[in-house]
Write an enzyme that holds these catalytic residues in place. Structure first.
Site, PDB file in Angstrom:
ATOM      1  N   TYR A   1       0.910  -1.563  -0.051  1.00 50.38           N
ATOM      2  CA  TYR A   1      -0.071   0.063   0.329  1.00 50.38           C
ATOM      3  C   TYR A   1       0.941   1.662  -0.037  1.00 50.38           C
ATOM      4  O   TYR A   1       2.218   1.239   0.105  1.00 50.38           O
ATOM      5  CB  TYR A   1      -1.006   0.071   0.877  1.00 50.38           C
ATOM      6  CG  TYR A   1       0.057  -0.075   2.556  1.00 50.38           C
ATOM      7  CD1 TYR A   1       0.674   1.161   3.310  1.00 50.38           C
ATOM      8  CD2 TYR A   1       0.285  -0.834   2.873  1.00 50.38           C
ATOM      9  CE1 TYR A   1       0.815   1.678   3.755  1.00 50.38           C
ATOM     10  CE2 TYR A   1       0.870  -0.819   4.846  1.00 50.38           C
ATOM     11  CZ  TYR A   1       1.067   0.212   4.571  1.00 50.38           C
ATOM     12  OH  TYR A   1       1.403   0.484   6.280  1.00 50.38           O
ATOM     13  N   CYS A   2       0.381   2.344  -0.665  1.00 50.46           N
ATOM     14  CA  CYS A   2       1.188   3.881  -0.182  1.00 50.46           C
ATOM     15  C   CYS A   2      -0.283   4.816   0.251  1.00 50.46           C
ATOM     16  O   CYS A   2      -1.416   4.560   0.655  1.00 50.46           O
ATOM     17  CB  CYS A   2       1.780   3.849  -1.334  1.00 50.46           C
ATOM     18  SG  CYS A   2       0.840   3.646  -2.836  1.00 50.46           S
ATOM     19  N   ARG A   3       0.117   6.158  -0.498  1.00 51.98           N
ATOM     20  CA  ARG A   3      -0.682   6.778  -0.771  1.00 51.98           C
ATOM     21  C   ARG A   3      -1.916   7.075  -1.418  1.00 51.98           C
ATOM     22  O   ARG A   3      -3.130   7.194  -0.811  1.00 51.98           O
ATOM     23  CB  ARG A   3      -0.177   8.313  -0.695  1.00 51.98           C
ATOM     24  CG  ARG A   3      -0.674   9.348  -0.151  1.00 51.98           C
ATOM     25  CD  ARG A   3      -0.087  11.305  -0.177  1.00 51.98           C
ATOM     26  NE  ARG A   3       0.648  10.794  -1.680  1.00 51.98           N
ATOM     27  CZ  ARG A   3      -0.217  11.234  -2.403  1.00 51.98           C
ATOM     28  NH1 ARG A   3      -1.335  11.972  -2.654  1.00 51.98           N
ATOM     29  NH2 ARG A   3       0.843  11.421  -3.694  1.00 51.98           N
TER      30      ARG A   3
END
Length: 134
Positions: free
Chosen positions: A97-99
């Site tokens: 996951y990231c932003r």
């Protein structure tokens, strides 16, 4: 004479109309008042964290500002060089996951090139938190 009758009849018609109740007033008085309550605010559903290794591929500053518990930090542009030491078995479930989901998709594609097979891009960190993941 005809013109004179018009002038006498018109005021009489207006006076008669003013004395009778209008249909609109009757309808307004006959309509029941219904009170409605606003719908309840939906409670966020808590989802169960997927099995496997969780990797946050955001920057170090983003990771320090908040991340999922037990998530490892490997920036998306360093994933190819660091993944083997963290996850040697290429069949291990890996969750990234990231932003927003863009960098985690880049990391996922790199992992595919390296032969990892059980991959999931979970998208945005904030969305995961809203779903109840911690």
């Amino acid at each position: 004479m005809k013109n004179m009758n018009k002038w006498l009849i018109l005021p009489l018609l207006f006076a008669m109309q003013a004395c009778t109740p209008s249909q609109a007033n009757n309808q307004a008085n006959d309509t029941p008042t219904v009170q409605t309550t606003p719908p309840a605010t939906p409670q966020p559903q808590t989802v169960q964290k997927a099995a496997g290794v969780w990797i946050d591929v955001r920057t170090a500053d983003e990771y320090q500002a908040g991340h999922l518990s037990d998530a490892h930090h490997i920036p998306h542009d360093e994933i190819a060089g660091k993944i083997a030491s963290l996850v040697p078995d290429k069949n291990t479930p890996i969750n990234v996951y990231c932003r927003s989901g863009r960098r985690s998709e880049i990391a996922l594609q790199e992992l595919k090139k390296l032969g990892y097979t059980n991959l999931t891009n979970h998208g945005a960190y904030d969305d995961l938190v809203k779903q109840g993941l911690k």
